[in-house]
Scaffold this motif. Structure first.
Motif, PDB file in Angstrom:
ATOM      1  N   GLY A 150       0.828  -1.195   0.000  1.00 25.09           N
ATOM      2  CA  GLY A 150       0.000   0.000   0.000  1.00 25.09           C
ATOM      3  C   GLY A 150       0.864   1.248   0.000  1.00 25.09           C
ATOM      4  N   SER A 189      -0.472   2.292  -6.080  1.00 24.65           N
ATOM      5  CA  SER A 189      -1.616   3.191  -6.189  1.00 24.65           C
ATOM      6  C   SER A 189      -2.851   2.373  -6.534  1.00 24.65           C
ATOM      7  CB  SER A 189      -1.360   4.237  -7.278  1.00 24.65           C
ATOM      8  OG  SER A 189      -2.518   5.022  -7.526  1.00 24.65           O
ATOM      9  N   SER A 190      -3.953   2.638  -5.845  1.00 24.46           N
ATOM     10  CA  SER A 190      -5.197   1.930  -6.156  1.00 24.46           C
ATOM     11  C   SER A 190      -5.873   2.505  -7.390  1.00 24.46           C
ATOM     12  CB  SER A 190      -6.154   2.003  -4.963  1.00 24.46           C
ATOM     13  OG  SER A 190      -6.454   3.360  -4.651  1.00 24.46           O
ATOM     14  N   THR A 196      -0.125  -6.652  -7.466  1.00 24.06           N
ATOM     15  CA  THR A 196      -1.260  -6.664  -6.539  1.00 24.06           C
ATOM     16  C   THR A 196      -2.559  -6.532  -7.333  1.00 24.06           C
ATOM     17  OG1 THR A 196       0.144  -5.519  -4.937  1.00 24.06           O
ATOM     18  CG2 THR A 196      -2.227  -5.557  -4.488  1.00 24.06           C
ATOM     19  N   ALA A 253      -4.385  -3.102  -8.860  1.00 28.34           N
ATOM     20  CA  ALA A 253      -3.625  -1.903  -8.502  1.00 28.34           C
ATOM     21  C   ALA A 253      -2.626  -1.528  -9.590  1.00 28.34           C
ATOM     22  CB  ALA A 253      -2.914  -2.111  -7.168  1.00 28.34           C
TER      23      ALA A 253
END
Length: 535
Positions: free
Chosen positions: A272, A290-291, A306, A309
């Motif tokens: 994160g 970064s989401s 991930t 993401a």
């Protein structure tokens, strides 16, 4: 994106969470490393096989793609043999990571038609300009997540098919990243990870699929490209012939991994915002998770390993490559002498003052990506005087790369938020001196990750999740990642801060025009020599 491959979250057999072993294949620029990991992220066995790199002309960097496969076989056999006889069954899945932007064109059966073009290849400057003229710099950046420059495979491919070997275009070759070639030979399925294809520069980042617009620019069809799988998706089972060559069970799940940078972020334990990974390898690569999809000239945007993401990533192409250059090209040592020579230089460099006694280096040995995106940039070393020796150049290189990293990190923070620490891995992270210089220059704690080979570990984490050793990827990352020594900013931070602000930060902008003219004159002189040779 294909849904053919499936993750096997519930397929645990009689093993408990984290039990079993996984294999992480890292087919990097100079070697393939095959490492067997347990559920706590510990190395159980490993193998390594070298991969050659050729420089047939200025700006040209090529490899024999067959060597990717041969090195994978050699390294994996070593790792499996070192497990001990009868223990190959303990390996539950294998994941793949690899050098990015490197690609090969093949025939329909996967036979290479031309040497692979490596990520450092920079013969495509005219093609970058042509692509900008066709679609516009903003559009190329928006779709691909990467400002146009010589690094993404798109422009190298345009060079190859239009100028380098134009006859290949008529054969409608397949275009494969390293992952695609390996997974095809392992499973018989022509597929790659989305996080491996993304660096090609052919992917629409928001759609998370190949871009019809970019494919049209390149003159490619979907049939020439591999199927895309999500990181952590099972591509297929290991074919019998490949299994026999590797010493592994047939049917072993082969799991879609990611490019080495994205896999390294996982291996570092990065899940994160608030921290960045920093890989001190052939290139110096750093990134934050970064989401949301966002673009900025401060970084290039990658698909993260991930799920769902993105990775906001900086890249300096002259990393440990520059140190190898110092030993091989400047000092005239052989490849086998590199390690010993660097150790001797570091021993002397420890006793030198910060700033390498007035010698300052800007490490643009292979051009510069973020934040300037200038393929005509070249390395700069200022402050020479008669007392300087090779150890001064060595220390100046470590310091120059650290100052460039500060430039990168501050630009990313301005665009995406504060970064509290740098999680460092890669071959360069073994140097206590370099880690301390990084902490002093950036003003941030530098934390050495538990695994130096974080890219392989990241591929192993995806394999562990896919095989059902953990209920989700977060659990795999939490169980298999670790932290090592922390280097905090020290007494030399003040002098480094002044060197950065008063000298380094303004040096390239002041010289950029001269460097561009120098690059043009270099090209003109080469052309003149070539003309004389023809006559």
């Amino acid at each position: 994106m294909s849904g053919e491959g499936k993750r096997r979250h519930g397929d645990r057999g009689d093993a408990g969470q984290g039990e079993g072993l996984v294999l992480g294949i890292d087919c990097s620029t100079t070697a393939c490393k095959a490492i067997v990991w347990d559920g706590r992220g510990r190395v159980v066995s490993e193998g390594r096989a070298s991969i050659g790199l050729t420089n047939p002309e200025p700006d040209a960097w090529e490899q024999d793609a067959e060597r990717w496969w041969e090195a994978t076989l050699e390294a994996t056999r070593q790792a499996v043999e070192r497990l001990g006889e009868g223990n190959a069954w303990r390996v539950r899945a294998m994941g793949i990571t690899h050098q990015r932007e490197t690609f090969v064109v093949t025939d329909a059966e996967g036979k290479p038609l031309h040497p692979a073009l490596v990520w450092m290849d920079a013969r495509c400057r005219p093609e970058v300009a042509e692509a900008i003229a066709a679609l516009g710099e903003t559009r190329l950046h928006t779709v691909t997540g990467k400002p146009p420059c010589t690094t993404p495979s798109l422009y190298k491919l345009l060079f190859l098919l239009r100028r380098g070997a134009p006859s290949l275009g008529a054969q409608r070759p397949r275009v494969l990243d390293v992952h695609a070639l390996l997974s095809w030979r392992l499973t018989g399925r022509l597929a790659t990870s989305l996080a491996s294809a993304d660096p090609l520069g052919l992917v629409d980042m928001e759609a998370r699929d190949f871009s019809p617009e970019i494919l049209a620019l390149a003159g490619l069809s979907r049939a020439q490209l591999p199927v895309l799988c999500a990181p952590g998706e099972v591509i297929g089972g290991l074919m019998e012939a490949a299994a026999g060559a590797l010493g592994l069970p047939a049917g072993l799940p082969v799991v879609a991994g990611a490019g080495d940078g994205q896999a390294a972020a996982l291996g570092a334990g990065l899940s994160g915002p608030g921290a960045a990974y920093l890989n001190l390898g052939t290139a110096i690569v750093s990134g934050v998770v970064s989401s949301a999809y966002r673009i900025d000239r401060a970084f290039r945007t990658m698909v993260a390993a991930t799920p769902g993401a993105y990775l906001l990533e900086t890249d300096l192409k002259g990393g440990t490559f520059t140190l190898t250059w110092l030993v091989e090209r400047l000092l005239g040592r052989s490849a086998s002498e590199v390690g010993g020579t660097l150790s001797a230089l570091e021993q002397v460099a420890r006793g030198l003052p910060p700033g390498a006694d007035g010698l300052l280096l800007v490490p643009y040995w292979n051009g510069v990506m973020n934040p300037y995106w200038d393929d005509d940039a070249s390395g700069v070393m200022v402050g020479w005087h008669g007392a300087h020796a090779p150890a001064h150049v060595y220390r100046a290189t470590l310091e120059g790369i650290a100052m460039e990293q500060r430039l990168h990190t501050e630009a990313v923070e301005a665009a995406s938020g504060p970064i509290g620490e740098l999680l460092v891995m890669g071959g360069g992270s073994r140097s206590d001196l370099w880690c301390q210089i990084l902490a002093d220059v950036t003003g941030k704690p530098v934390v050495r990750t538990g695994a130096t080979e974080a890219s392989s570990l990241g591929a192993g984490m995806l394999a562990a999740w896919a095989s059902g050793m953990f209920p989700d990827l977060g659990a795999a990352v939490g169980a298999m990642s670790a932290r090592g020594a922390t280097f905090s900013p020290g007494a030399q931070q003040g002098i480094y801060d002044r060197l950065y602000r008063e000298v380094y930060a303004g040096l390239y902008p002041a010289l950029a025009g001269s460097l561009k003219r120098l690059a043009a004159l270099r090209a003109e002189a080469r052309g003149g020599l070539a003309g004389k040779a023809v006559r």
